[in-house]
Scaffold this active site. Sequence first.
Site, short mmCIF file in Angstrom:
data_model
loop_
_atom_site.label_atom_id
_atom_site.label_comp_id
_atom_site.label_asym_id
_atom_site.label_seq_id
_atom_site.Cartn_x
_atom_site.Cartn_y
_atom_site.Cartn_z
CB THR A 118 14.76 90.49 -1.53
OG1 THR A 118 15.18 91.84 -1.31
CG2 THR A 118 14.47 90.30 -3.00
CD GLU A 145 27.05 96.61 -0.05
OE1 GLU A 145 28.25 96.40 0.17
OE2 GLU A 145 26.32 95.85 -0.68
CE LYS A 197 15.03 94.32 -3.33
NZ LYS A 197 15.85 95.49 -2.96
CG ASN A 201 17.91 94.88 -6.72
OD1 ASN A 201 17.98 96.11 -6.78
ND2 ASN A 201 17.88 94.24 -5.57
CG ASN A 244 33.35 103.91 -12.27
OD1 ASN A 244 34.15 103.87 -13.20
ND2 ASN A 244 33.73 104.17 -11.02
CB CYS A 253 20.70 93.32 -3.35
SG CYS A 253 20.16 93.80 -1.69
CG ASP A 257 17.70 90.58 -5.28
OD1 ASP A 257 17.76 89.67 -4.43
OD2 ASP A 257 17.44 91.76 -5.00
#
Length: 388
Positions: A118, A145, A197, A201, A244, A253, A257
């Site tokens: 990234t 992940e 990207k 995120n 959740n 990330c 990010d």
Amino acid sequence: MDIAVFGAGYVGFANAIVLAQHNRVIVVDIDPAKVASINNGKSPVHESRVNEFLAETTLQLRATTEIAEAVSCASVVIIATPTDYDLQTGFFNTSTVEQCINQTLQINPQAIIVIRSTIPIGFTSSMQKEYESQSIFFVPEFLREGQTLQDSLYPSRIVIGGAPHQSQKVVDLFLTSSRNQDVPVLLTGPREAEAIKLFSNSYLALRVAYFNEVDTYAISEELNAGEIITGIGLDPRIGAHYNNPSFGYGGYCLPKDTKQLLANYSGIPQDLISAVVESNSTRKSFIASDILSRHPQTVGIFRLIMKVGSDNFRSSSIFGIIERLRPSGVSIIVFEPNIDDETVAGCEVVTDISTFKQRSDLIVTNRRSPELDDVQDKVYTRDLFDRD
């Protein structure tokens, strides 16, 4: 086809084993232990199903520490080295990516270079200009992940950022290795791919932050957070997914990010991205305060990992909770079987689960675990739906 992959971490190794189904792949890494593990048919990273995949799949895969050995005959070179967020510069540290590009073009100037690390918006274009090469692409990875193998075999989308006249070669490379032949493909410019990207995120971080703030309100007003979130999710425009509550968005990330995207907004009006970044700190402070309101003598931290099925706890949100608990003077112990050290983050590591449970007045866990079923009265979590 001969392919070289820089980096034997989660992204690099997932790419390598998937591509090695139909290509000759050499992984390059500076860690001899990771290289030896790969050459012995074992995964250098812990993730569910990866070793089973290695055992049951015929792969043309090996690893080396020698760059020239991997790159000299490669038609494609994939770069998946770390780009940590640098607090001093306010941007990703792209030095390893730049080094890989430079070394590749010195050894094999005909190779197509695919960046999967990234990177900031504009980085690929700057490399294309610096090296006068249209053979440098950015292909963002969208790997969850703990699910990097699954998401590499069955990608949600393939985004190719680079020169249109060579894009099809890169598309074919990833499509051939995908078991989802109906995967959407988007050909775009490198700056657009980099933006996709970071904005993807940041949206995920926004969604986590949103439902965490719903949960914070529910706790503060003594409302049923699960019922409120379930009701919100009944709207089909919102949906009952990725909702959740947690101790904050974490992992490798999302935190970096969102900060990188905020840096890319320099001089551009915005409010939302700043709020997403700030909300994560606010949530951790609230959780720490809520834990201390229970007046525990000894707080037990159950696992540092973010996701089940992974051993990765880089930038895990639980570290932010520990950091906020420590000034209170409360005793903190940690149960994390993936750590050999006696202490972590200034806290004692307890390796025996029974001793850990016995010594803890309150057990803090980001996600529920069957290992804690017998001490539910001690457990503190915001895991309402037993998932995510």
